[in-house]
Design an enzyme around this catalytic site. Structure first.
Site, PDB file in Angstrom:
ATOM      1  N   GLU A 215      45.602  39.195 -94.323  1.00  0.00           N
ATOM      2  CA  GLU A 215      46.908  38.561 -94.229  1.00  0.00           C
ATOM      3  C   GLU A 215      47.075  37.895 -92.872  1.00  0.00           C
ATOM      4  O   GLU A 215      46.469  38.297 -91.876  1.00  0.00           O
ATOM      5  CB  GLU A 215      48.031  39.568 -94.483  1.00  0.00           C
TER       6      GLU A 215
ATOM      7  N   HIS B 257      45.158  42.200 -90.600  1.00  0.00           N
ATOM      8  CA  HIS B 257      46.016  41.071 -90.218  1.00  0.00           C
ATOM      9  C   HIS B 257      45.561  40.583 -88.843  1.00  0.00           C
ATOM     10  O   HIS B 257      46.122  40.967 -87.819  1.00  0.00           O
ATOM     11  CB  HIS B 257      47.477  41.517 -90.185  1.00  0.00           C
TER      12      HIS B 257
ATOM     13  N   HIS C  81      55.762  46.504 -95.440  1.00  0.00           N
ATOM     14  CA  HIS C  81      56.419  46.521 -94.140  1.00  0.00           C
ATOM     15  C   HIS C  81      57.408  47.683 -94.073  1.00  0.00           C
ATOM     16  O   HIS C  81      58.422  47.701 -94.769  1.00  0.00           O
ATOM     17  CB  HIS C  81      57.139  45.212 -93.810  1.00  0.00           C
TER      18      HIS C  81
END
Length: 245
Positions: free
Chosen positions: A70, A43, A195
Protein backbone atom coordinates in the site's frame (compact mmCIF):
# COMPACT_ATOMS: atom_id res chain seq x y z
CA UNK A 1 -14.09 -15.85 6.03
CA UNK A 2 -12.52 -12.43 6.45
CA UNK A 3 -8.75 -12.57 6.01
CA UNK A 4 -6.20 -11.02 8.36
CA UNK A 5 -3.28 -9.31 6.65
CA UNK A 6 -0.54 -8.31 9.11
CA UNK A 7 1.11 -4.97 8.41
CA UNK A 8 4.77 -5.39 9.38
CA UNK A 9 5.82 -1.73 9.12
CA UNK A 10 6.24 -1.30 12.88
CA UNK A 11 8.69 -4.19 13.04
CA UNK A 12 10.77 -2.33 10.48
CA UNK A 13 10.53 0.85 12.57
CA UNK A 14 12.03 -1.06 15.49
CA UNK A 15 14.81 -2.43 13.31
CA UNK A 16 15.65 0.96 11.88
CA UNK A 17 15.89 2.55 15.34
CA UNK A 18 19.17 0.73 15.99
CA UNK A 19 20.41 -0.15 12.53
CA UNK A 20 21.46 -3.70 11.75
CA UNK A 21 18.87 -6.36 11.13
CA UNK A 22 17.08 -6.94 14.43
CA UNK A 23 14.30 -7.81 14.13
CA UNK A 24 14.80 -9.55 10.80
CA UNK A 25 11.88 -8.35 8.68
CA UNK A 26 11.99 -11.35 6.36
CA UNK A 27 11.77 -13.75 9.29
CA UNK A 28 8.99 -11.68 10.85
CA UNK A 29 6.90 -12.01 7.70
CA UNK A 30 7.49 -15.75 7.50
CA UNK A 31 6.66 -16.17 11.19
CA UNK A 32 3.44 -14.17 10.82
CA UNK A 33 2.38 -16.53 8.05
CA UNK A 34 3.41 -19.55 10.11
CA UNK A 35 1.36 -18.23 13.03
CA UNK A 36 -1.77 -17.95 10.88
CA UNK A 37 -1.72 -14.62 9.04
CA UNK A 38 -3.59 -14.77 5.74
CA UNK A 39 -1.44 -12.07 4.18
CA UNK A 40 1.42 -9.62 4.65
CA UNK A 41 0.98 -5.87 4.16
CA UNK A 42 3.75 -3.30 3.74
CA UNK A 43 3.51 0.46 3.26
CA UNK A 44 6.82 1.83 1.94
CA UNK A 45 7.11 5.60 2.20
CA UNK A 46 9.52 7.87 0.32
CA UNK A 47 11.74 8.47 3.37
CA UNK A 48 11.91 4.70 4.09
CA UNK A 49 11.49 5.36 7.81
CA UNK A 50 10.11 1.87 8.29
CA UNK A 51 9.71 -0.57 5.38
CA UNK A 52 12.38 0.07 2.74
CA UNK A 53 11.98 -0.48 -0.96
CA UNK A 54 14.64 -3.19 -0.78
CA UNK A 55 12.61 -4.96 1.93
CA UNK A 56 9.67 -5.14 -0.47
CA UNK A 57 11.83 -6.66 -3.17
CA UNK A 58 13.32 -9.16 -0.71
CA UNK A 59 9.91 -10.14 0.65
CA UNK A 60 8.34 -11.01 -2.68
CA UNK A 61 9.88 -14.49 -3.13
CA UNK A 62 9.28 -15.36 0.54
CA UNK A 63 5.63 -14.40 1.08
CA UNK A 64 3.47 -17.44 0.39
CA UNK A 65 0.13 -15.89 1.39
CA UNK A 66 -1.31 -12.70 -0.12
CA UNK A 67 1.19 -9.86 -0.52
CA UNK A 68 -0.39 -6.40 -0.25
CA UNK A 69 1.64 -3.27 -0.97
CA UNK A 70 0.00 0.00 0.00
CA UNK A 71 1.06 3.57 -0.58
CA UNK A 72 0.72 6.76 -2.55
CA UNK A 73 1.15 6.09 -6.29
CA UNK A 74 4.25 8.16 -6.98
CA UNK A 75 6.42 7.14 -9.91
CA UNK A 76 8.86 5.29 -7.62
CA UNK A 77 5.98 3.47 -5.91
CA UNK A 78 4.40 2.48 -9.22
CA UNK A 79 7.74 1.18 -10.51
CA UNK A 80 8.26 -0.83 -7.31
CA UNK A 81 4.81 -2.43 -7.44
CA UNK A 82 5.16 -3.31 -11.11
CA UNK A 83 8.52 -4.98 -10.44
CA UNK A 84 7.18 -7.00 -7.51
CA UNK A 85 3.68 -7.76 -8.86
CA UNK A 86 1.97 -8.46 -5.54
CA UNK A 87 -1.49 -9.98 -5.38
CA UNK A 88 -2.90 -6.62 -4.31
CA UNK A 89 -1.92 -2.95 -4.32
CA UNK A 90 -3.79 -0.54 -2.05
CA UNK A 91 -3.69 3.10 -3.07
CA UNK A 92 -3.71 5.73 -0.31
CA UNK A 93 -3.68 9.53 -0.73
CA UNK A 94 -0.84 10.16 1.75
CA UNK A 95 1.36 13.22 1.31
CA UNK A 96 5.07 12.23 1.28
CA UNK A 97 5.82 12.94 4.95
CA UNK A 98 2.55 11.85 6.56
CA UNK A 99 3.05 10.08 9.88
CA UNK A 100 0.24 7.70 9.06
CA UNK A 101 -2.73 7.50 6.71
CA UNK A 102 -5.49 9.87 7.81
CA UNK A 103 -8.09 10.03 5.06
CA UNK A 104 -9.40 8.30 1.98
CA UNK A 105 -9.44 9.38 -1.66
CA UNK A 106 -11.77 11.93 -3.12
CA UNK A 107 -12.52 9.60 -6.00
CA UNK A 108 -14.50 12.23 -7.87
CA UNK A 109 -11.87 14.99 -7.84
CA UNK A 110 -9.08 12.48 -8.58
CA UNK A 111 -10.98 10.39 -11.12
CA UNK A 112 -8.63 10.86 -14.09
CA UNK A 113 -5.50 10.29 -12.00
CA UNK A 114 -6.93 7.14 -10.41
CA UNK A 115 -8.11 5.75 -13.74
CA UNK A 116 -4.62 6.07 -15.18
CA UNK A 117 -2.84 4.55 -12.18
CA UNK A 118 -5.34 1.74 -11.66
CA UNK A 119 -5.26 0.90 -15.36
CA UNK A 120 -1.49 0.52 -15.18
CA UNK A 121 -1.68 -1.92 -12.28
CA UNK A 122 -4.57 -3.94 -13.66
CA UNK A 123 -2.78 -4.32 -16.98
CA UNK A 124 -0.06 -6.06 -14.96
CA UNK A 125 -2.60 -8.42 -13.39
CA UNK A 126 -2.56 -6.79 -9.95
CA UNK A 127 -5.79 -6.44 -7.95
CA UNK A 128 -6.37 -2.83 -6.92
CA UNK A 129 -7.95 -1.56 -3.73
CA UNK A 130 -8.31 2.12 -2.92
CA UNK A 131 -8.48 3.74 0.52
CA UNK A 132 -11.90 5.30 1.04
CA UNK A 133 -13.63 7.19 3.82
CA UNK A 134 -17.09 6.10 4.92
CA UNK A 135 -18.67 8.20 2.18
CA UNK A 136 -21.26 6.40 0.06
CA UNK A 137 -21.18 9.14 -2.58
CA UNK A 138 -17.55 8.32 -3.40
CA UNK A 139 -18.19 4.64 -4.14
CA UNK A 140 -19.46 4.89 -7.71
CA UNK A 141 -16.40 6.91 -8.74
CA UNK A 142 -14.15 4.24 -7.21
CA UNK A 143 -15.80 1.72 -9.51
CA UNK A 144 -15.54 3.88 -12.62
CA UNK A 145 -11.87 4.51 -11.83
CA UNK A 146 -11.38 0.75 -12.19
CA UNK A 147 -10.88 -0.38 -8.59
CA UNK A 148 -11.61 -3.98 -7.62
CA UNK A 149 -12.00 -3.20 -3.93
CA UNK A 150 -12.28 -0.34 -1.50
CA UNK A 151 -10.47 -0.29 1.83
CA UNK A 152 -12.59 1.49 4.39
CA UNK A 153 -10.53 3.93 6.45
CA UNK A 154 -11.54 2.93 9.97
CA UNK A 155 -9.64 5.57 11.98
CA UNK A 156 -12.81 7.60 12.73
CA UNK A 157 -14.69 4.42 13.64
CA UNK A 158 -11.98 3.37 16.10
CA UNK A 159 -11.88 6.81 17.72
CA UNK A 160 -15.64 7.01 18.12
CA UNK A 161 -15.87 3.43 19.35
CA UNK A 162 -13.31 4.23 22.05
CA UNK A 163 -15.27 7.31 23.10
CA UNK A 164 -18.76 5.81 22.91
CA UNK A 165 -20.55 5.20 26.19
CA UNK A 166 -23.59 3.25 25.03
CA UNK A 167 -24.34 0.53 22.55
CA UNK A 168 -26.76 2.89 20.80
CA UNK A 169 -23.93 5.34 20.10
CA UNK A 170 -21.86 2.51 18.66
CA UNK A 171 -24.65 1.59 16.26
CA UNK A 172 -25.04 5.22 15.20
CA UNK A 173 -21.41 5.68 14.32
CA UNK A 174 -21.52 2.69 11.97
CA UNK A 175 -24.26 4.04 9.71
CA UNK A 176 -21.94 5.67 7.17
CA UNK A 177 -19.73 2.57 7.08
CA UNK A 178 -22.69 0.26 6.54
CA UNK A 179 -24.12 2.48 3.81
CA UNK A 180 -20.74 2.70 2.08
CA UNK A 181 -20.32 -1.06 2.25
CA UNK A 182 -23.81 -1.65 0.85
CA UNK A 183 -23.19 0.79 -1.99
CA UNK A 184 -19.93 -0.94 -2.85
CA UNK A 185 -21.40 -4.43 -2.76
CA UNK A 186 -24.30 -3.33 -4.94
CA UNK A 187 -21.96 -2.40 -7.80
CA UNK A 188 -19.58 -5.33 -7.44
CA UNK A 189 -16.77 -3.87 -5.33
CA UNK A 190 -15.29 -6.02 -2.57
CA UNK A 191 -14.52 -4.48 0.81
CA UNK A 192 -11.35 -4.35 2.89
CA UNK A 193 -10.79 -2.27 6.02
CA UNK A 194 -7.91 -0.92 8.01
CA UNK A 195 -6.51 1.65 10.42
CA UNK A 196 -6.68 1.53 14.23
CA UNK A 197 -8.62 -1.73 14.31
CA UNK A 198 -7.78 -3.66 17.48
CA UNK A 199 -8.95 -6.44 19.77
CA UNK A 200 -11.55 -4.16 21.35
CA UNK A 201 -13.29 -2.88 18.22
CA UNK A 202 -12.65 -5.45 15.48
CA UNK A 203 -15.41 -7.92 16.29
CA UNK A 204 -18.07 -5.20 16.50
CA UNK A 205 -17.02 -3.79 13.14
CA UNK A 206 -17.09 -7.19 11.43
CA UNK A 207 -20.52 -7.98 12.89
CA UNK A 208 -21.95 -4.93 11.18
CA UNK A 209 -19.95 -5.10 7.95
CA UNK A 210 -20.41 -8.79 7.11
CA UNK A 211 -19.22 -8.21 3.51
CA UNK A 212 -15.69 -7.63 4.80
CA UNK A 213 -13.12 -9.56 2.75
CA UNK A 214 -9.91 -8.51 4.50
CA UNK A 215 -8.56 -6.39 7.32
CA UNK A 216 -5.03 -5.00 7.43
CA UNK A 217 -3.75 -4.49 10.98
CA UNK A 218 -0.29 -3.45 12.11
CA UNK A 219 0.23 -0.96 14.93
CA UNK A 220 -2.26 -2.38 17.44
CA UNK A 221 -1.30 -5.95 16.64
CA UNK A 222 2.40 -5.24 17.23
CA UNK A 223 1.60 -3.46 20.51
CA UNK A 224 -0.47 -6.43 21.68
CA UNK A 225 2.31 -8.81 20.70
CA UNK A 226 4.66 -7.12 23.18
CA UNK A 227 2.50 -8.47 25.99
CA UNK A 228 0.81 -11.50 24.47
CA UNK A 229 3.38 -12.87 22.03
CA UNK A 230 3.14 -12.69 18.25
CA UNK A 231 1.63 -16.12 17.60
CA UNK A 232 -1.00 -15.75 20.30
CA UNK A 233 -1.87 -12.22 19.16
CA UNK A 234 -2.41 -13.25 15.54
CA UNK A 235 -4.70 -16.05 16.68
CA UNK A 236 -6.64 -13.68 18.93
CA UNK A 237 -7.26 -11.30 16.03
CA UNK A 238 -8.34 -14.15 13.78
CA UNK A 239 -10.68 -15.32 16.52
CA UNK A 240 -12.40 -11.91 16.61
CA UNK A 241 -13.09 -12.24 12.90
CA UNK A 242 -14.22 -15.84 13.14
CA UNK A 243 -16.60 -15.22 16.07
CA UNK A 244 -18.27 -12.57 13.98
CA UNK A 245 -18.76 -14.83 10.93
Amino acid sequence: MTKLSVNINKFATLRNARGGNLPDILKVAQDCERFGADGITVHPRPDERHIRYQDVLDLKPLVTTEFNIEGYPSKDFIDLVLSVKPEQVTLVPDPPHAITSNTGWDTIANQSFLQEVIGTFKAAGIRVSIFLNAEPDKVEAAKTAGADRIELYTGPYAEEFNNARTQQQNFQLLNDYKNTARAATAIGLDINAGHDLNLDNLRFFKLHIPQLKEVSIGHALVCDALYLGLENTIQLYKRQLKVAE
